[in-house]
Scaffold this motif. Structure first.
Motif, PDB file in Angstrom:
ATOM      1  N   TYR A  15     -36.317  -0.356  63.651  1.00 29.51           N
ATOM      2  CA  TYR A  15     -37.160  -1.102  62.717  1.00 29.51           C
ATOM      3  C   TYR A  15     -37.539  -0.188  61.558  1.00 29.51           C
ATOM      4  O   TYR A  15     -37.823   0.989  61.755  1.00 29.51           O
ATOM      5  N   ALA A  24     -36.528   1.538  68.311  1.00 28.58           N
ATOM      6  CA  ALA A  24     -37.054   0.805  69.469  1.00 28.58           C
ATOM      7  C   ALA A  24     -36.053   0.815  70.624  1.00 28.58           C
ATOM      8  O   ALA A  24     -36.433   0.902  71.781  1.00 28.58           O
ATOM      9  N   SER A  44     -45.608   0.128  77.863  1.00 29.60           N
ATOM     10  CA  SER A  44     -45.835  -0.558  76.601  1.00 29.60           C
ATOM     11  C   SER A  44     -45.149   0.216  75.473  1.00 29.60           C
ATOM     12  O   SER A  44     -45.237   1.439  75.411  1.00 29.60           O
ATOM     13  N   GLY A  45     -44.445  -0.503  74.608  1.00 35.35           N
ATOM     14  CA  GLY A  45     -43.775   0.131  73.484  1.00 35.35           C
ATOM     15  C   GLY A  45     -42.414   0.718  73.823  1.00 35.35           C
ATOM     16  O   GLY A  45     -41.767   1.333  72.969  1.00 35.35           O
ATOM     17  N   SER A  46     -41.936   0.513  75.056  1.00 38.17           N
ATOM     18  CA  SER A  46     -40.669   1.137  75.460  1.00 38.17           C
ATOM     19  C   SER A  46     -39.449   0.378  74.943  1.00 38.17           C
ATOM     20  O   SER A  46     -38.336   0.895  74.986  1.00 38.17           O
ATOM     21  N   GLY A  47     -39.659  -0.871  74.462  1.00 42.38           N
ATOM     22  CA  GLY A  47     -38.535  -1.601  73.882  1.00 42.38           C
ATOM     23  C   GLY A  47     -38.138  -2.860  74.642  1.00 42.38           C
ATOM     24  O   GLY A  47     -37.107  -3.466  74.338  1.00 42.38           O
ATOM     25  N   LYS A  48     -38.962  -3.293  75.596  1.00 44.29           N
ATOM     26  CA  LYS A  48     -38.605  -4.450  76.428  1.00 44.29           C
ATOM     27  C   LYS A  48     -38.469  -5.733  75.605  1.00 44.29           C
ATOM     28  O   LYS A  48     -37.485  -6.452  75.724  1.00 44.29           O
ATOM     29  N   SER A  49     -39.479  -6.001  74.779  1.00 45.35           N
ATOM     30  CA  SER A  49     -39.424  -7.243  73.995  1.00 45.35           C
ATOM     31  C   SER A  49     -38.299  -7.188  72.968  1.00 45.35           C
ATOM     32  O   SER A  49     -37.624  -8.184  72.710  1.00 45.35           O
ATOM     33  N   THR A  50     -38.098  -6.000  72.396  1.00 47.29           N
ATOM     34  CA  THR A  50     -36.992  -5.826  71.448  1.00 47.29           C
ATOM     35  C   THR A  50     -35.667  -6.174  72.130  1.00 47.29           C
ATOM     36  O   THR A  50     -34.840  -6.908  71.575  1.00 47.29           O
TER      37      THR A  50
HETATM   38  N1  LIG Z   1     -41.216  -5.794  63.976  1.00 46.33           N
HETATM   39  C1  LIG Z   1     -41.412  -4.494  64.209  1.00 46.33           C
HETATM   40  N2  LIG Z   1     -41.500  -3.603  63.186  1.00 46.33           N
HETATM   41  C2  LIG Z   1     -41.667  -2.289  63.433  1.00 46.33           C
HETATM   42  N3  LIG Z   1     -41.759  -1.739  64.660  1.00 46.33           N
HETATM   43  C3  LIG Z   1     -41.690  -2.572  65.708  1.00 46.33           C
HETATM   44  C4  LIG Z   1     -41.515  -3.988  65.550  1.00 46.33           C
HETATM   45  N4  LIG Z   1     -41.469  -4.558  66.770  1.00 46.33           N
HETATM   46  C5  LIG Z   1     -41.617  -3.550  67.651  1.00 46.33           C
HETATM   47  N5  LIG Z   1     -41.745  -2.351  67.019  1.00 46.33           N
HETATM   48  C6  LIG Z   1     -41.879  -1.045  67.670  1.00 46.33           C
HETATM   49  O1  LIG Z   1     -40.769  -0.868  68.536  1.00 46.33           O
HETATM   50  C7  LIG Z   1     -41.172  -0.285  69.766  1.00 46.33           C
HETATM   51  C8  LIG Z   1     -40.807  -1.191  70.913  1.00 46.33           C
HETATM   52  O2  LIG Z   1     -41.576  -2.388  70.838  1.00 46.33           O
HETATM   53  P1  LIG Z   1     -41.451  -3.557  71.893  1.00 46.33           P
HETATM   54  O3  LIG Z   1     -42.257  -4.684  71.409  1.00 46.33           O
HETATM   55  O4  LIG Z   1     -40.024  -3.796  72.176  1.00 46.33           O
HETATM   56  O5  LIG Z   1     -42.133  -2.870  73.183  1.00 46.33           O
HETATM   57  P2  LIG Z   1     -42.465  -3.476  74.628  1.00 46.33           P
HETATM   58  O6  LIG Z   1     -41.776  -2.639  75.628  1.00 46.33           O
HETATM   59  O7  LIG Z   1     -42.163  -4.938  74.644  1.00 46.33           O
HETATM   60  O8  LIG Z   1     -44.032  -3.241  74.758  1.00 46.33           O
HETATM   61  P3  LIG Z   1     -45.192  -4.144  75.458  1.00 46.33           P
HETATM   62  O9  LIG Z   1     -45.084  -3.871  76.941  1.00 46.33           O
HETATM   63  O10 LIG Z   1     -46.442  -3.589  74.887  1.00 46.33           O
HETATM   64  O11 LIG Z   1     -44.951  -5.573  75.107  1.00 46.33           O
HETATM   65  C9  LIG Z   1     -42.664  -0.030  69.626  1.00 46.33           C
HETATM   66  O12 LIG Z   1     -42.842   1.307  69.250  1.00 46.33           O
HETATM   67  C10 LIG Z   1     -43.106  -0.959  68.533  1.00 46.33           C
HETATM   68  O13 LIG Z   1     -44.201  -0.437  67.831  1.00 46.33           O
END
Ligand SMILES: Nc1ncnc2c1ncn2[C@@H]1O[C@H](COP(=O)(O)OP(=O)(O)OP(=O)(O)O)[C@@H](O)[C@H]1O
Ligand SMILES: [Mg+2]
Length: 249
Positions: A15, A24, A44-50
């Motif tokens: 990103y 991510a 949290s923030g490890s990239g799961k939702s991405t």
């Molecule tokens: N649209 C975006 N723009 C910039 N950075 C992003 C964006 N979406 C996610 N990130 C960053 O990418 C990384 C992974 O985010 P992601 O949402 O995939 O984490 P996650 O594992 O789903 O976390 P959580 O358990 O908190 O939901 C994080 O550092 C987040 O700040």
């Protein structure tokens, strides 16, 4: 060997945010086969939702190969990608993403509008999907008139109505109390067992993850481990969670 439902090969997603790039995902390789039940866990923030957004064709990788139902998404236009998503994947978000002033039936029927399914048929299939998640008595309720668990079940019905091969769920029990979360898990397990829908769900609850037949652990944008949880390999499992699953079905 059947074709993977989803396949990621060395997938990166970076990103750009105010001139800073955030990596991510930093090279994820995995495949999900038809009929699998997979939990994705990690800090949290490890990239799961991405990862889920990429697997669900809501976003594209910065680099690497992503195949959905055998098709390389980089070779598809945005419209083709949307169509592939509509036909193959159901997505359930943590925050439901329902239209608040629209009835349950209309919310669930919406994906069929984009497929050009006629009105009567849309309604028939939406009612059927709502009945499948135990909401046959809430057809004309609006999300604002429903409990969190009911809203999540409407979201699952909407994900199901197009008969997807894969259901992706990002923390589907995250906003729910324990008992309601149990009900939602039971629905996902039943869809997997009875209809063969592959389920990939993100969770931070270990008892939820322990019910999956495979756990993918994400850390710092990479797959840290990909394994079968203790108890899942044997029929019916050996732990309490799996026992409950048997009792309910
Ligand atoms: N649209 C975006 N723009 C910039 N950075 C992003 C964006 N979406 C996610 N990130 C960053 O990418 C990384 C992974 O985010 P992601 O949402 O995939 O984490 P996650 O594992 O789903 O976390 P959580 O358990 O908190 O939901 C994080 O550092 C987040 O700040
Ligand atoms: Mg997330």
């Amino acid at each position: 060997m059947s074709r993977p439902a989803l396949e990621a090969i060395d997938v990166h997603r970076t990103y750009q945010l105010e001139g800073v790039s955030v990596e991510a995902l930093r090279g994820v390789t995995l495949r999900v086969d038809p009929g699998e039940f997979v939990a994705v866990i990690g800090p949290s923030g490890s990239g799961k939702s991405t990862l889920m957004h990429l697997l669900g064709c809501l976003d594209r990788p910065t680099s690497g190969t992503l195949r959905v139902d055998g098709r390389d998404v980089s070779e598809l236009s945005d419209a083709e990608l949307a169509a592939l998503r509509n036909q193959t994947i159901g997505f359930v978000f943590q925050a439901f993403h329902l239209l608040p002033r629209t009835t349950a039936v209309e919310n669930v029927a919406l994906p069929l509008v984009y497929r050009g399914v006629g009105r009567a048929e849309r309604r028939r299939r939406a009612v059927e999907a709502l009945q499948a998640v135990g909401l046959g008595h809430r057809l004309t309720h609006r999300p604002t008139q429903m409990s969190g668990g009911e809203q999540q079940r409407v979201a699952i019905a909407r994900a199901l109505v197009g008969e997807p091969r894969v259901l992706l769920a990002d923390e589907p029990t995250g906003n729910l109390d324990t008992r309601t979360g149990e009900e939602v898990m039971g629905i996902l397990e039943r869809l997997n067992a009875e209809r063969g829908v592959a389920v990939v769900l993100v969770t931070h609850e270990m008892d939820v993850a322990g019910r999956a037949r495979r756990i993918i652990r994400i850390r710092d944008g990479l797959v840290e481990s990909d394994s079968v949880p203790a108890g899942a390999a044997r029929d019916g499992g050996v732990d309490g969670g799996a026992g409950e699953r048997e009792a309910r079905s």
